[in-house]
Motif scaffolding. Structure first.
Motif, PDB file in Angstrom:
ATOM      1  N   LEU A 135     -40.468   6.446 -14.296  1.00 44.79           N
ATOM      2  CA  LEU A 135     -40.018   6.001 -12.975  1.00 44.79           C
ATOM      3  C   LEU A 135     -40.229   4.497 -12.808  1.00 44.79           C
ATOM      4  CD1 LEU A 135     -41.356   8.935 -10.791  1.00 44.79           C
ATOM      5  CD2 LEU A 135     -39.074   8.590 -11.749  1.00 44.79           C
ATOM      6  N   ILE A 136     -41.164   3.958 -13.555  1.00 45.61           N
ATOM      7  CA  ILE A 136     -41.366   2.510 -13.551  1.00 45.61           C
ATOM      8  C   ILE A 136     -41.509   2.043 -15.001  1.00 45.61           C
ATOM      9  CG2 ILE A 136     -42.606   2.642 -11.364  1.00 45.61           C
ATOM     10  CD1 ILE A 136     -45.165   1.997 -12.882  1.00 45.61           C
ATOM     11  N   ARG A 137     -41.489   0.732 -15.161  1.00 44.05           N
ATOM     12  CA  ARG A 137     -41.662   0.160 -16.500  1.00 44.05           C
ATOM     13  C   ARG A 137     -42.748  -0.909 -16.470  1.00 44.05           C
ATOM     14  NH1 ARG A 137     -35.835   0.989 -18.175  1.00 44.05           N
ATOM     15  NH2 ARG A 137     -35.233  -0.506 -16.593  1.00 44.05           N
ATOM     16  N   ARG A 138     -43.512  -0.973 -17.527  1.00 44.86           N
ATOM     17  CA  ARG A 138     -44.482  -2.037 -17.688  1.00 44.86           C
ATOM     18  C   ARG A 138     -43.918  -3.047 -18.669  1.00 44.86           C
ATOM     19  NH1 ARG A 138     -50.304   0.295 -16.753  1.00 44.86           N
ATOM     20  NH2 ARG A 138     -49.694   2.245 -17.709  1.00 44.86           N
ATOM     21  N   SER A 139     -44.085  -4.329 -18.376  1.00 44.49           N
ATOM     22  CA  SER A 139     -43.625  -5.336 -19.334  1.00 44.49           C
ATOM     23  C   SER A 139     -44.569  -6.531 -19.307  1.00 44.49           C
ATOM     24  CB  SER A 139     -42.203  -5.769 -19.002  1.00 44.49           C
ATOM     25  OG  SER A 139     -42.124  -6.233 -17.673  1.00 44.49           O
ATOM     26  N   ASN A 140     -44.662  -7.204 -20.420  1.00 42.70           N
ATOM     27  CA  ASN A 140     -45.515  -8.383 -20.519  1.00 42.70           C
ATOM     28  C   ASN A 140     -44.649  -9.614 -20.392  1.00 42.70           C
ATOM     29  OD1 ASN A 140     -46.415  -6.067 -22.371  1.00 42.70           O
ATOM     30  ND2 ASN A 140     -48.307  -7.147 -21.902  1.00 42.70           N
ATOM     31  N   PRO A 141     -44.746 -10.234 -19.246  1.00 44.34           N
ATOM     32  CA  PRO A 141     -43.882 -11.376 -18.961  1.00 44.34           C
ATOM     33  C   PRO A 141     -44.339 -12.592 -19.768  1.00 44.34           C
ATOM     34  CG  PRO A 141     -45.533 -11.196 -17.250  1.00 44.34           C
ATOM     35  CD  PRO A 141     -45.789 -10.072 -18.207  1.00 44.34           C
ATOM     36  N   PRO A 142     -43.451 -13.523 -19.984  1.00 46.17           N
ATOM     37  CA  PRO A 142     -43.870 -14.786 -20.579  1.00 46.17           C
ATOM     38  C   PRO A 142     -44.756 -15.504 -19.572  1.00 46.17           C
ATOM     39  CG  PRO A 142     -41.655 -14.981 -19.723  1.00 46.17           C
ATOM     40  CD  PRO A 142     -42.055 -13.542 -19.562  1.00 46.17           C
ATOM     41  N   GLY A 143     -45.468 -16.508 -20.013  1.00 44.80           N
ATOM     42  CA  GLY A 143     -46.351 -17.205 -19.085  1.00 44.80           C
ATOM     43  C   GLY A 143     -47.743 -16.637 -19.204  1.00 44.80           C
ATOM     44  N   ASP A 144     -48.239 -16.104 -18.128  1.00 43.57           N
ATOM     45  CA  ASP A 144     -49.582 -15.532 -18.133  1.00 43.57           C
ATOM     46  C   ASP A 144     -49.583 -14.209 -18.889  1.00 43.57           C
ATOM     47  OD1 ASP A 144     -52.101 -14.495 -17.568  1.00 43.57           O
ATOM     48  OD2 ASP A 144     -52.182 -15.539 -15.656  1.00 43.57           O
ATOM     49  N   ARG A 145     -50.261 -14.196 -20.019  1.00 40.87           N
ATOM     50  CA  ARG A 145     -50.219 -12.993 -20.838  1.00 40.87           C
ATOM     51  C   ARG A 145     -51.255 -11.954 -20.416  1.00 40.87           C
ATOM     52  NH1 ARG A 145     -49.287 -15.363 -26.759  1.00 40.87           N
ATOM     53  NH2 ARG A 145     -51.317 -16.209 -26.246  1.00 40.87           N
ATOM     54  N   ARG A 146     -51.997 -12.263 -19.335  1.00 36.71           N
ATOM     55  CA  ARG A 146     -52.902 -11.242 -18.831  1.00 36.71           C
ATOM     56  C   ARG A 146     -52.142 -10.276 -17.927  1.00 36.71           C
ATOM     57  NH1 ARG A 146     -56.943 -15.134 -15.893  1.00 36.71           N
ATOM     58  NH2 ARG A 146     -54.904 -15.941 -15.345  1.00 36.71           N
ATOM     59  N   GLU A 147     -51.189 -10.823 -17.233  1.00 33.71           N
ATOM     60  CA  GLU A 147     -50.451 -10.023 -16.252  1.00 33.71           C
ATOM     61  C   GLU A 147     -49.573  -8.939 -16.887  1.00 33.71           C
ATOM     62  OE1 GLU A 147     -49.690 -12.460 -12.152  1.00 33.71           O
ATOM     63  OE2 GLU A 147     -48.192 -12.540 -13.720  1.00 33.71           O
ATOM     64  N   VAL A 148     -49.360  -7.922 -16.104  1.00 33.05           N
ATOM     65  CA  VAL A 148     -48.420  -6.869 -16.476  1.00 33.05           C
ATOM     66  C   VAL A 148     -47.446  -6.758 -15.317  1.00 33.05           C
ATOM     67  CG1 VAL A 148     -48.137  -4.393 -16.774  1.00 33.05           C
ATOM     68  CG2 VAL A 148     -49.997  -5.583 -17.939  1.00 33.05           C
ATOM     69  N   VAL A 149     -46.171  -6.821 -15.612  1.00 32.23           N
ATOM     70  CA  VAL A 149     -45.182  -6.730 -14.542  1.00 32.23           C
ATOM     71  C   VAL A 149     -44.620  -5.318 -14.468  1.00 32.23           C
ATOM     72  CG1 VAL A 149     -42.855  -7.380 -13.873  1.00 32.23           C
ATOM     73  CG2 VAL A 149     -44.530  -9.149 -14.422  1.00 32.23           C
ATOM     74  N   LEU A 150     -44.675  -4.756 -13.282  1.00 33.14           N
ATOM     75  CA  LEU A 150     -44.160  -3.416 -13.064  1.00 33.14           C
ATOM     76  C   LEU A 150     -42.765  -3.503 -12.466  1.00 33.14           C
ATOM     77  CD1 LEU A 150     -47.406  -2.141 -11.350  1.00 33.14           C
ATOM     78  CD2 LEU A 150     -46.746  -1.790 -13.736  1.00 33.14           C
ATOM     79  N   THR A 151     -41.849  -2.763 -13.023  1.00 29.00           N
ATOM     80  CA  THR A 151     -40.479  -2.757 -12.533  1.00 29.00           C
ATOM     81  C   THR A 151     -40.063  -1.321 -12.261  1.00 29.00           C
ATOM     82  OG1 THR A 151     -40.156  -4.439 -14.224  1.00 29.00           O
ATOM     83  CG2 THR A 151     -38.243  -3.805 -12.915  1.00 29.00           C
ATOM     84  N   LEU A 152     -39.289  -1.153 -11.216  1.00 28.78           N
ATOM     85  CA  LEU A 152     -38.752   0.167 -10.909  1.00 28.78           C
ATOM     86  C   LEU A 152     -37.691   0.518 -11.957  1.00 28.78           C
ATOM     87  CD1 LEU A 152     -39.503   2.005  -8.580  1.00 28.78           C
ATOM     88  CD2 LEU A 152     -37.511   1.174  -7.350  1.00 28.78           C
ATOM     89  N   ALA A 153     -37.860   1.641 -12.598  1.00 33.72           N
ATOM     90  CA  ALA A 153     -36.858   2.096 -13.559  1.00 33.72           C
ATOM     91  C   ALA A 153     -35.715   2.770 -12.804  1.00 33.72           C
ATOM     92  CB  ALA A 153     -37.496   3.065 -14.549  1.00 33.72           C
TER      93      ALA A 153
END
Lengths: 162, 162
Positions: free
Chosen positions: B87-105
């Motif tokens: 239902l959602i997706r996790r992705s590692n954005p460029p820039g801050d590699r600590r963060e995890v970006v959650l996106t609605l699938a």
DNA sequence: CAAAAAGGGTGTAGGACTGCAACTATGACG
DNA sequence: CGTCATAGTTGCAGTCCTACACCCTTTTTG
């Protein structure tokens, strides 16, 4: 969200729906906040059970399980916790000795009253900012809507929101 | 629930509040039913998370935890389940590699859309039974109310109801 | 009166939420 | 470069909801 339409024509059902969906967000938000105030002390199913007892009065376990939409065994243990918190009472009525009658205890009534009071207070705060004309309009308009809503099969309690 | 008052006097704020509380019950009931349709597949916190992602767009875990009002560690594991359900997706954005970006699938968007659609449909069904005058009144009245409500601090999302 | 039905409670098992504490990795600052 | 803060994860422990299967008691019914 703001349907553009000729102000001289009668609004279509869908346009009215738009307005109601927007208002719905506001009202549901208010309801949610009132509920959030007691979160932590009470889970949602527990609150639903209290609301149902407050509405329909004393009831047996089966009816409550049915109303809240949970398994009878779940209801038994949910009642265990509510009794332990002194929010409801179990009693063995005369007549059918299999039944257990659940009654809202004073503390339980107090919680329901508190949530209702908070909701009312917040809504009143909003209404205070409106002028007399707007108030009169809201009374008439919502009265009609509530009438229409009341004609539906009353399963709005499915999730126990009051 | 039907406040008796002289129809020629302007309603008091409290009387308007009464009408809104009644309408609130109806609207919240509708919202609850729309939600009940997906119950079983989705818990309330999970739904709240989806709603928040749908509203605010992609977000990191911390912001979501904050918005939904849960501990970051709880959010992590809640996301685990939502990812597992696709239902959602996790992705590692460029820039801050600590963060995890959650996106609605897509499947997540579909669920949100379904709930909204159901709510809208049910409200529209009620409105269809009203005459043109009543519709126009509701549009005006609720527009004003929504405006007033909109001026409040927007923490209506505390419980994730949309 | 014996069998079936009804009303609840227990045993068991699993999933979900909750928070705290500890840990890793990364980034920022001096 | 060393230190501290940030973002997130994981271990741990507890409560609650949930259902299924089974049991006891009481009532109804043939």
């Amino acid at each position: 969200m703001s349907p553009k339409r000729a102000t001289n024509t009668a609004p279509t059902p869908h346009e009215v729906g738009q307005a109601l969906v927007v208002a719905s967000r506001a009202l549901v938000g208010i309801a949610a906040r009132s509920l959030a105030a007691i979160e932590g002390e009470l889970t949602l199913p527990q609150y639903r059970a209290l609301v149902w007892l407050a509405e329909r009065g004393p009831s047996n376990v089966g009816a409550l399980a049915d109303a809240v939409g949970i398994h009878p065994s779940t209801a038994t243990r949910l009642c265990d916790r509510l009794v332990h918190k002194r929010l409801i009472r179990r009693s063995n009525p005369p007549g059918d000795r299999r039944e257990v009658v659940l009654t809202l205890a004073p503390a339980g009534e107090a919680i329901i009253a508190q949530v209702t009071r908070m909701r009312h207070a917040e809504i009143d705060r909003l209404v205070a900012g409106l002028d007399a004309t707007a108030r009169a309009e809201i009374i008439r308009a919502l009265g009609r809507f509530a009438d229409a809503a009341g004609e539906l099969p009353d399963d709005a309690w499915q999730l126990g929101w009051s």
